[in-house]
Design an enzyme around this catalytic site. Sequence first.
Site, mmCIF file in Angstrom:
data_model
loop_
_atom_site.group_PDB
_atom_site.id
_atom_site.type_symbol
_atom_site.label_atom_id
_atom_site.label_comp_id
_atom_site.label_asym_id
_atom_site.label_seq_id
_atom_site.Cartn_x
_atom_site.Cartn_y
_atom_site.Cartn_z
ATOM 1 C CG ASP A 142 -2.067 0.782 1.202
ATOM 2 O OD1 ASP A 142 -2.273 1.301 -0.050
ATOM 3 O OD2 ASP A 142 -2.768 1.262 2.150
ATOM 4 C CB CYS A 199 -23.727 -10.357 -7.800
ATOM 5 S SG CYS A 199 -23.898 -9.777 -6.186
ATOM 6 C CB CYS A 202 -21.097 -4.253 -3.726
ATOM 7 S SG CYS A 202 -20.708 -4.622 -5.263
ATOM 8 C CB CYS A 206 -22.607 1.738 -1.521
ATOM 9 S SG CYS A 206 -21.758 3.445 -1.294
ATOM 10 C CB CYS A 222 -15.779 6.223 -0.838
ATOM 11 S SG CYS A 222 -15.183 4.606 0.059
ATOM 12 C CB CYS A 249 -17.126 2.398 4.996
ATOM 13 S SG CYS A 249 -18.523 1.768 4.143
ATOM 14 C CB CYS A 256 -19.311 -9.305 -1.023
ATOM 15 S SG CYS A 256 -18.589 -10.089 -2.453
#
Length: 357
Positions: A142, A199, A202, A206, A222, A249, A256
């Site tokens: 990251d 699907c 998600c 949200c 977000c 979050c 999922c």
Amino acid sequence: MTLEIADSLRAVDVAELKRRAAALGFDVCGIAAIAEYPELGFLSEWLARGYAGEMHYLHRSADRRGDIRAVLPSARSVISLGTIYNVARPYSTENADPRQASIARYAWGDDYHTVIQQRMDALVAWLREQAGPALETRAYVDTGPVQERVFAQHAGLGWIGKNTCLINEEHGSWLFLSEVICNVQLEPDQAAFDQCGDCTLCIEACPTGAIVEPYVLDSRRCLSYLTIEVKGAIPPEHRSSIGSHAYGCDICQEVCPWNAQPAGPDQPGSPWLPRARFDGRSIAELWRTPDAELRASLKNSAMSRAGLLGLRRNLAVCAGATGDAEALSALRQVDEPACDDPIVAEHVHWALELQDD
Ligand code: B12
Ligand code: SF4
Ligand code: SF4
């Protein structure tokens, strides 16, 4: 010259490499070749649409994020690594108590940057023993200018879902991604294929409509961005939607189906177990905690990114957004030094005023 160096490298047994990665605590490991993957091209349009908000570092490093050879010119392979961080605690969507401060599970335990970097350092040391001194690497978790999910997908770790998270067929998406870019030619794995099908759970779940179309996330909406990446004031128009999200979050992952399997029992000593201070605590309880104790609990945790002031700012917004009477009364009573910070104070003011409207 680069070729000569590469030629002097000894071959590395990929099966042995994967065994070593598993022994070091990585739950999945795959190899991606260096190539101009089409998914790398989405970044420039995503940035042009303004979806990065105030994460200016993404604009500054866009060229390198688009071409891994700009990070390591001799790169020949990417060893992509996934580390499960899920632990057995209810999902925020299962929690019926709106007074509880919701903290994203990736941030509950020790700082993954430190834990995983140490594991990668050990993997690189082993790789050097195998390949010899001409080995060149860059190892990131990251932290580097790399589109980690794209390489993870091409290394076969999982597919990029409509919620934009990397989903592993066996383990779901509660995975930290990291990678060792190296100048060793390694046999690549097959890329993973998309198993989202029709699907859309998600996207529907949200709370802010941040997944603006399948596979595309507008960070500015977000809650993860609003509570972690926004450094000053949270835009007032987004504050009410924050609800009890005090840090990050998880909703688009919790709903999922690929994350439906429960986590195993707590592993004593696991770095991902929640710190007691943040384990199922209410907004009021956290607000009442003295600065010094909050600061100590944030130390060496992934939550240190927002720091004490960021956490207090977010808790004030949570109190206002949920209208929780106990939290609002705590906002009126507690007077720790961090509460006097102008940004924190402005959010406290917003929360209290909201109730008077
Ligand atoms: C910036 C960033 C954020 C931003 C933006 C997120 C985003 N989706 O871009 C914010 C702050 C919102 C964020 C939030 C979170 N993040 Co973050 N974040 C990053 C970071 C540093 C860069 C991501 C990036 O390059 N974004 C730019 C966009 C273009 O890339 P992308 O969303 O991945 O898009 C891909 C696909 O969606 C697809 N795509 C895009 N557009 C289109 C269009 C079409 C038509 C198609 C078909 C496909 C497609 O291709 C893209 C690849 O280029 C990475 C680390 C890294 N260096 O990669 C971590 C990373 C993605 N984050 C991570 C985590 C854990 C989170 C959170 C879960 C934290 C939390 N609980 O609060 C949330 C999840 C939110 C979500 N649904 O993504 C993990 C994800 C692990 C995983 N299994 O996927 C990463 C990989 C860090 C890590 N090393 O573990 N994050
Ligand atoms: S992390 Fe939360 S706010 Fe962000 S896209 Fe997922 S559900 Fe939406
Ligand atoms: S919830 Fe459904 S659409 Fe979203 S990432 Fe998971 S499988 Fe894909």
